[in-house]
Design a protein around this motif. Structure first.
Motif, short mmCIF file in Angstrom:
data_model
loop_
_atom_site.label_atom_id
_atom_site.label_comp_id
_atom_site.label_asym_id
_atom_site.label_seq_id
_atom_site.Cartn_x
_atom_site.Cartn_y
_atom_site.Cartn_z
N ALA A 281 -10.88 27.49 15.54
CA ALA A 281 -9.99 26.33 15.50
C ALA A 281 -8.85 26.57 14.53
N ILE A 282 -9.17 27.07 13.36
CA ILE A 282 -8.14 27.34 12.34
C ILE A 282 -7.12 28.36 12.86
N ALA A 283 -7.59 29.39 13.52
CA ALA A 283 -6.66 30.39 14.08
C ALA A 283 -5.72 29.75 15.10
N HIS A 284 -6.26 28.88 15.93
CA HIS A 284 -5.41 28.18 16.91
C HIS A 284 -4.41 27.26 16.21
N PHE A 285 -4.87 26.53 15.20
CA PHE A 285 -3.97 25.62 14.48
C PHE A 285 -2.85 26.38 13.80
N GLU A 286 -3.17 27.53 13.22
CA GLU A 286 -2.12 28.36 12.59
C GLU A 286 -1.09 28.79 13.62
N THR B 212 0.38 18.63 14.41
CA THR B 212 -0.44 19.82 14.21
C THR B 212 -0.91 19.90 12.77
N ALA B 213 -0.01 19.66 11.83
CA ALA B 213 -0.37 19.69 10.41
C ALA B 213 -1.46 18.66 10.10
N LEU B 214 -1.34 17.48 10.67
CA LEU B 214 -2.33 16.42 10.47
C LEU B 214 -3.71 16.84 10.99
N VAL B 215 -3.75 17.32 12.22
CA VAL B 215 -5.03 17.70 12.83
C VAL B 215 -5.63 18.91 12.11
N LEU C 111 1.01 25.75 14.62
CA LEU C 111 1.93 25.38 13.54
C LEU C 111 3.12 26.32 13.52
N GLU C 112 2.86 27.61 13.68
CA GLU C 112 3.94 28.59 13.67
C GLU C 112 4.88 28.38 14.86
N LEU C 113 4.34 28.20 16.04
CA LEU C 113 5.18 28.03 17.23
C LEU C 113 5.98 26.74 17.17
N ASN C 114 5.34 25.64 16.84
CA ASN C 114 6.05 24.36 16.77
C ASN C 114 7.14 24.40 15.70
N THR C 115 6.85 25.04 14.58
CA THR C 115 7.84 25.15 13.51
C THR C 115 9.03 26.00 13.99
N ARG C 116 8.71 27.13 14.61
CA ARG C 116 9.77 28.03 15.10
C ARG C 116 10.67 27.34 16.11
N LEU C 117 10.08 26.48 16.93
CA LEU C 117 10.87 25.76 17.94
C LEU C 117 11.63 24.57 17.37
N GLY C 118 11.32 24.20 16.14
CA GLY C 118 11.96 23.03 15.54
C GLY C 118 11.42 21.73 16.11
N ALA C 119 10.21 21.78 16.62
CA ALA C 119 9.57 20.61 17.22
C ALA C 119 8.86 19.82 16.12
N ARG C 120 9.64 19.05 15.39
CA ARG C 120 9.12 18.39 14.20
C ARG C 120 7.99 17.40 14.47
N LEU D 219 -8.10 26.88 29.35
CA LEU D 219 -6.83 26.78 28.63
C LEU D 219 -6.51 28.03 27.80
N LEU D 220 -7.52 28.80 27.46
CA LEU D 220 -7.31 29.95 26.57
C LEU D 220 -6.21 30.90 27.04
N PRO D 221 -6.09 31.22 28.33
CA PRO D 221 -4.99 32.11 28.75
C PRO D 221 -3.60 31.51 28.52
N LEU D 222 -3.54 30.21 28.27
CA LEU D 222 -2.26 29.53 28.06
C LEU D 222 -1.94 29.31 26.58
N ALA D 223 -2.69 29.93 25.71
CA ALA D 223 -2.60 29.68 24.27
C ALA D 223 -1.20 29.85 23.69
N THR D 224 -0.41 30.73 24.22
CA THR D 224 0.92 30.99 23.66
C THR D 224 2.01 30.15 24.31
N LEU D 225 1.60 29.26 25.23
CA LEU D 225 2.57 28.42 25.94
C LEU D 225 2.65 27.03 25.32
N ASN D 226 3.57 26.24 25.83
CA ASN D 226 3.77 24.88 25.34
C ASN D 226 3.30 23.88 26.39
#
Length: 119
Positions: free
Chosen positions: A48-53, A71-74, A56-65, A11-18
């Protein structure tokens, strides 16, 4: 853990995708969320923290509440395992954000889990 160790590098090569399910028309959030959960399972909290950050940034930017709240919970759950006060404070802030969004969108399981973590 063995399955997580096999899945993580795939999955790592897909890290920037949805992650979506096109037939069900469901958005499951940034792939980085799932990578963060795998990294946590594998015992690498810093990764893990780097991935969560990133998630969080991508989901927030997309407005995917809903995905942002999840993400914030996990992410908060991971930060609460840390002994540093600033990490625990960040976790409380993330839980507050998750609960606020969950209340607005009527996602009770996020609210319940966040409250349990705050107790």
């Amino acid at each position: 853990k063995r399955a997580a160790a096999e899945l993580y590098p795939r999955l790592l090569p897909l890290a920037t995708l949805n992650v979506t399910h096109p037939e069900m028309m469901v958005y499951l959030g940034s792939c980085a969320l799932w990578l963060g959960m795998l990294a946590e399972l594998l015992g690498d909290r810093a990764v893990a923290i780097a991935h969560f950050e990133a998630a969080l940034e991508l989901n927030t930017r997309l407005g995917a509440r809903p995905a942002t709240a999840r993400t914030a919970l996990v992410y908060a759950r991971t930060l609460l395992l840390d002994s540093q006060a600033e990490q625990k404070e960040r976790a409380r802030s993330l839980l507050g954000q998750a609960m606020e969004t969950a209340a607005l969108l009527r996602i009770p399981w996020i609210t319940e889990q966040a409250r349990n973590l705050l107790d």
